[in-house]
Design a protein around this motif. Structure first.
Motif, PDB file in Angstrom:
ATOM      1  N   ALA A 165       0.833  -1.206   0.000  1.00  8.50           N
ATOM      2  CA  ALA A 165       0.000   0.000   0.000  1.00  8.50           C
ATOM      3  C   ALA A 165       0.866   1.253   0.000  1.00  8.50           C
ATOM      4  CB  ALA A 165      -0.925  -0.011   1.214  1.00  8.50           C
ATOM      5  N   ALA A 166       1.974   1.206   0.737  1.00 10.14           N
ATOM      6  CA  ALA A 166       2.897   2.341   0.744  1.00 10.14           C
ATOM      7  C   ALA A 166       3.521   2.539  -0.635  1.00 10.14           C
ATOM      8  CB  ALA A 166       3.984   2.124   1.796  1.00 10.14           C
ATOM      9  N   LEU A 167       3.857   1.444  -1.304  1.00  8.09           N
ATOM     10  CA  LEU A 167       4.423   1.539  -2.651  1.00  8.09           C
ATOM     11  C   LEU A 167       3.416   2.137  -3.634  1.00  8.09           C
ATOM     12  CD1 LEU A 167       6.302  -1.886  -2.876  1.00  8.09           C
ATOM     13  CD2 LEU A 167       7.357   0.384  -2.904  1.00  8.09           C
ATOM     14  N   THR A 168       2.155   1.757  -3.513  1.00  6.20           N
ATOM     15  CA  THR A 168       1.128   2.311  -4.396  1.00  6.20           C
ATOM     16  C   THR A 168       0.958   3.810  -4.169  1.00  6.20           C
ATOM     17  OG1 THR A 168      -0.055   0.197  -4.448  1.00  6.20           O
ATOM     18  CG2 THR A 168      -1.290   2.160  -5.093  1.00  6.20           C
ATOM     19  N   ALA A 169       0.935   4.219  -2.900  1.00  6.33           N
ATOM     20  CA  ALA A 169       0.813   5.647  -2.591  1.00  6.33           C
ATOM     21  C   ALA A 169       2.001   6.429  -3.155  1.00  6.33           C
ATOM     22  CB  ALA A 169       0.714   5.847  -1.078  1.00  6.33           C
ATOM     23  N   LEU A 170       3.198   5.882  -2.998  1.00  2.90           N
ATOM     24  CA  LEU A 170       4.385   6.539  -3.536  1.00  2.90           C
ATOM     25  C   LEU A 170       4.356   6.553  -5.065  1.00  2.90           C
ATOM     26  CD1 LEU A 170       7.064   5.048  -1.115  1.00  2.90           C
ATOM     27  CD2 LEU A 170       6.345   7.447  -1.240  1.00  2.90           C
ATOM     28  N   ALA A 213       0.871  -0.183 -10.450  1.00  2.19           N
ATOM     29  CA  ALA A 213      -0.590  -0.117 -10.562  1.00  2.19           C
ATOM     30  C   ALA A 213      -1.072   1.326 -10.482  1.00  2.19           C
ATOM     31  CB  ALA A 213      -1.239  -0.956  -9.463  1.00  2.19           C
ATOM     32  N   ALA A 214      -0.356   2.136  -9.701  1.00  2.00           N
ATOM     33  CA  ALA A 214      -0.738   3.546  -9.576  1.00  2.00           C
ATOM     34  C   ALA A 214      -0.663   4.264 -10.918  1.00  2.00           C
ATOM     35  CB  ALA A 214       0.169   4.238  -8.559  1.00  2.00           C
ATOM     36  N   TYR A 215       0.278   3.850 -11.772  1.00  2.00           N
ATOM     37  CA  TYR A 215       0.441   4.522 -13.063  1.00  2.00           C
ATOM     38  C   TYR A 215      -0.826   4.443 -13.907  1.00  2.00           C
ATOM     39  CZ  TYR A 215       1.490   5.080 -17.973  1.00  2.00           C
ATOM     40  OH  TYR A 215       1.427   5.460 -19.286  1.00  2.00           O
ATOM     41  N   PHE A 216      -1.448   3.273 -13.951  1.00  2.00           N
ATOM     42  CA  PHE A 216      -2.592   3.085 -14.837  1.00  2.00           C
ATOM     43  C   PHE A 216      -3.784   3.932 -14.404  1.00  2.00           C
ATOM     44  CE2 PHE A 216       0.030  -0.661 -15.426  1.00  2.00           C
ATOM     45  CZ  PHE A 216       0.095  -0.721 -16.808  1.00  2.00           C
ATOM     46  N   PHE A 217      -3.924   4.151 -13.103  1.00  2.00           N
ATOM     47  CA  PHE A 217      -5.017   5.002 -12.639  1.00  2.00           C
ATOM     48  C   PHE A 217      -4.650   6.482 -12.764  1.00  2.00           C
ATOM     49  CE2 PHE A 217      -5.575   0.908 -10.555  1.00  2.00           C
ATOM     50  CZ  PHE A 217      -6.890   0.634 -10.894  1.00  2.00           C
ATOM     51  N   TYR A 218      -3.369   6.817 -12.549  1.00  2.00           N
ATOM     52  CA  TYR A 218      -2.915   8.181 -12.821  1.00  2.00           C
ATOM     53  C   TYR A 218      -3.121   8.519 -14.296  1.00  2.00           C
ATOM     54  CZ  TYR A 218       0.621  10.546 -15.521  1.00  2.00           C
ATOM     55  OH  TYR A 218       1.240  11.248 -16.521  1.00  2.00           O
ATOM     56  N   ASP A 219      -2.798   7.564 -15.181  1.00  2.00           N
ATOM     57  CA  ASP A 219      -2.821   7.841 -16.618  1.00  2.00           C
ATOM     58  C   ASP A 219      -4.239   8.098 -17.112  1.00  2.00           C
ATOM     59  OD1 ASP A 219      -1.185   8.155 -18.940  1.00  2.00           O
ATOM     60  OD2 ASP A 219      -2.032   6.299 -19.730  1.00  2.00           O
ATOM     61  N   ILE A 220      -5.231   7.504 -16.466  1.00  2.00           N
ATOM     62  CA  ILE A 220      -6.621   7.806 -16.826  1.00  2.00           C
ATOM     63  C   ILE A 220      -6.896   9.286 -16.595  1.00  2.00           C
ATOM     64  CG2 ILE A 220      -9.030   7.401 -16.192  1.00  2.00           C
ATOM     65  CD1 ILE A 220      -8.259   4.496 -15.587  1.00  2.00           C
ATOM     66  N   TRP A 221      -6.460   9.789 -15.446  1.00  2.00           N
ATOM     67  CA  TRP A 221      -6.620  11.219 -15.148  1.00  2.00           C
ATOM     68  C   TRP A 221      -5.802  12.076 -16.114  1.00  2.00           C
ATOM     69  CZ3 TRP A 221      -2.398  14.173 -13.362  1.00  2.00           C
ATOM     70  CH2 TRP A 221      -2.695  15.503 -13.063  1.00  2.00           C
ATOM     71  N   SER A 222      -4.570  11.674 -16.380  1.00  5.48           N
ATOM     72  CA  SER A 222      -3.699  12.442 -17.262  1.00  5.48           C
ATOM     73  C   SER A 222      -4.273  12.523 -18.675  1.00  5.48           C
ATOM     74  CB  SER A 222      -2.305  11.799 -17.293  1.00  5.48           C
ATOM     75  OG  SER A 222      -1.467  12.450 -18.223  1.00  5.48           O
ATOM     76  N   MET A 223      -4.739  11.406 -19.199  1.00  4.66           N
ATOM     77  CA  MET A 223      -5.312  11.409 -20.549  1.00  4.66           C
ATOM     78  C   MET A 223      -6.601  12.225 -20.597  1.00  4.66           C
ATOM     79  SD  MET A 223      -4.615   7.596 -22.099  1.00  4.66           S
ATOM     80  CE  MET A 223      -5.551   6.772 -20.802  1.00  4.66           C
ATOM     81  N   TYR A 224      -7.329  12.251 -19.486  1.00  5.53           N
ATOM     82  CA  TYR A 224      -8.524  13.097 -19.438  1.00  5.53           C
ATOM     83  C   TYR A 224      -8.136  14.575 -19.516  1.00  5.53           C
ATOM     84  CZ  TYR A 224     -12.506  15.616 -17.495  1.00  5.53           C
ATOM     85  OH  TYR A 224     -13.514  16.516 -17.289  1.00  5.53           O
ATOM     86  N   MET A 225      -7.044  14.955 -18.839  1.00  7.51           N
ATOM     87  CA  MET A 225      -6.571  16.334 -18.926  1.00  7.51           C
ATOM     88  C   MET A 225      -6.198  16.694 -20.370  1.00  7.51           C
ATOM     89  SD  MET A 225      -6.706  17.736 -15.898  1.00  7.51           S
ATOM     90  CE  MET A 225      -8.267  16.862 -15.785  1.00  7.51           C
TER      91      MET A 225
END
Length: 376
Positions: free
Chosen positions: A34-39, A123-135
């Motif tokens: 969980a700490a790795l995902t947050a980071l 795993a964090a990248y794929f959820f970040y990238d959804i937001w990034s592509m929306y921007m």
């Protein structure tokens, strides 16, 4: 900007520190994961914002935007692709470590903690990238508010800014739900990889080894070349030698790492069992065979499309047409010497010449409505 850089570097250092002392065959606990995902979220989001700040808030960034006539949407798309390339590089490092450790020992049982550690972090990248592509989607589907009919200078006067650098006003169709309807395939891909793929690596594989997952991580080796291809297209350099060389490297890495890798893993599996190639594949559980097909068939289709595009680019005789998404147009070859969007401007402005208020092209906001472009 300094704080973004500190947070970005600090998150990567902290993530490395969480796993560097582990034994290669240790498991990642839920707390550590969980700490790795947050980071991971901190790292990828701050990297995206840092690159945007460099491109949009510095004199060097202003000169770069002016040189290649980039709008704000173009900049966000480029930085999104740069972050994607960085993620791919991290994935390849993980894959190399896992393959060197697990594939040279017990193919069926050996594991390295990096496969699980990066599953949590990545795993964090794929959820970040959804937001990034929306921007990016919002910027690409927005009209710039032109505060002046003349080109504005940056604070240090080093370079004029394009209309894409101004505040944007949303059009219809730029809500997140509209974006989901517009890009359902890539959205489902990210949710599948970031969700189901994560569960397979961390939990569902049981006590099996991770040599196969090392090859899956290495499939990302072609991604930096795909990203560079998109960036060069945004910069209108599709006719450059660099674009051609990068395209060839993209095809080679895609073929080796995405098309050949899974069949090669099956070959390794057949040798471990002492069976023929066909018999080894038949012996796989049905779920494994379905998963291989889900992974491999899209790669074959994409490789076909990429190969067809490469052949058309190398041997095609038709003239290249200008496109707002990154076509190559030399300003000197245009009647007005401008951005190559005259037809688009005329269609939107209802005139034979470009109109600044209606046109979304970066160069068009530099002139008042009804006047032709001037050379930049």
């Amino acid at each position: 900007m300094g704080m973004l850089a500190i947070c970005n570097a600090g998150s990567l250092i902290a993530a490395t520190n969480l796993v560097i002392s582990l034994h290669p065959e240790d498991k990642i606990t839920v707390k550590r994961g969980a700490a790795l995902t947050a980071l991971g979220f901190v790292y990828f989001m701050t990297l995206f914002e840092l690159l945007n700040s460099l491109a949009l808030s510095t004199g060097a960034g202003a000169r770069f935007r002016h040189k290649y006539r980039l709008s704000c949407g173009d900049v966000l798309d480029i930085t999104n692709k740069l972050v994607s390339a960085v993620q791919a590089a991290l994935s390849c490092v993980t894959g190399a470590i896992v393959c060197l450790w697990s594939c040279t020992r017990d193919f069926m049982r050996s594991s390295h903690y990096m496969s699980e550690a990066y599953a949590w972090f990545g795993a964090a990248y794929f959820f970040y990238d959804i937001w990034s592509m929306y921007m990016v989607h919002v910027q690409m589907n927005s009209n710039p508010e032109v505060s002046s009919s003349k080109r504005r200078l940056s604070k240090n006067g080093s370079a004029p800014l394009s209309s894409g650098d101004s505040t944007v006003q949303k059009k219809q169709g730029t809500t997140f739900l509209d974006y989901c309807k517009h890009e359902p395939v890539i959205l489902m891909h990210h949710l599948f990889i970031g969700g189901f793929g994560f569960l397979v690596i961390v939990y569902l594989r049981g006590n099996l080894g991770d040599c196969t997952f090392g090859f899956v991580y290495l499939m990302e080796l072609s991604t930096p070349f795909v990203s560079v291809r998109g960036i060069l297209s945004r910069m209108r350099l599709k006719s450059s030698r660099l674009y051609i060389v990068n395209g060839i490297l993209m095809l080679l890495t895609f073929f080796v790492c995405r098309v050949l890798s899974l069949p090669y893993v099956c070959l390794m599996y057949s040798r471990v069992l002492g069976l023929s190639y066909v018999d080894a594949i038949r012996s796989l559980p049905t779920g494994c065979k379905i998963s291989i097909c889900i992974l491999l068939l899209p790669q074959l289709y994409w490789f076909y499309l990429m190969s067809a595009g490469a052949l058309k680019m190398l041997f095609g005789t038709g003239k290249k047409s200008a496109s707002f998404s990154g076509g190559d147009v030399a300003p000197s070859s245009l009647p007005c010497g401008g951005c190559g969007e005259c037809a688009r401007c005329a269609a939107q402005a209802g005139a034979s010449q470009c109109g600044a208020a209606q046109c979304g092209a970066p160069q068009c906001s530099a002139v008042p409505p009804g006047k032709a472009h001037k050379r930049s």
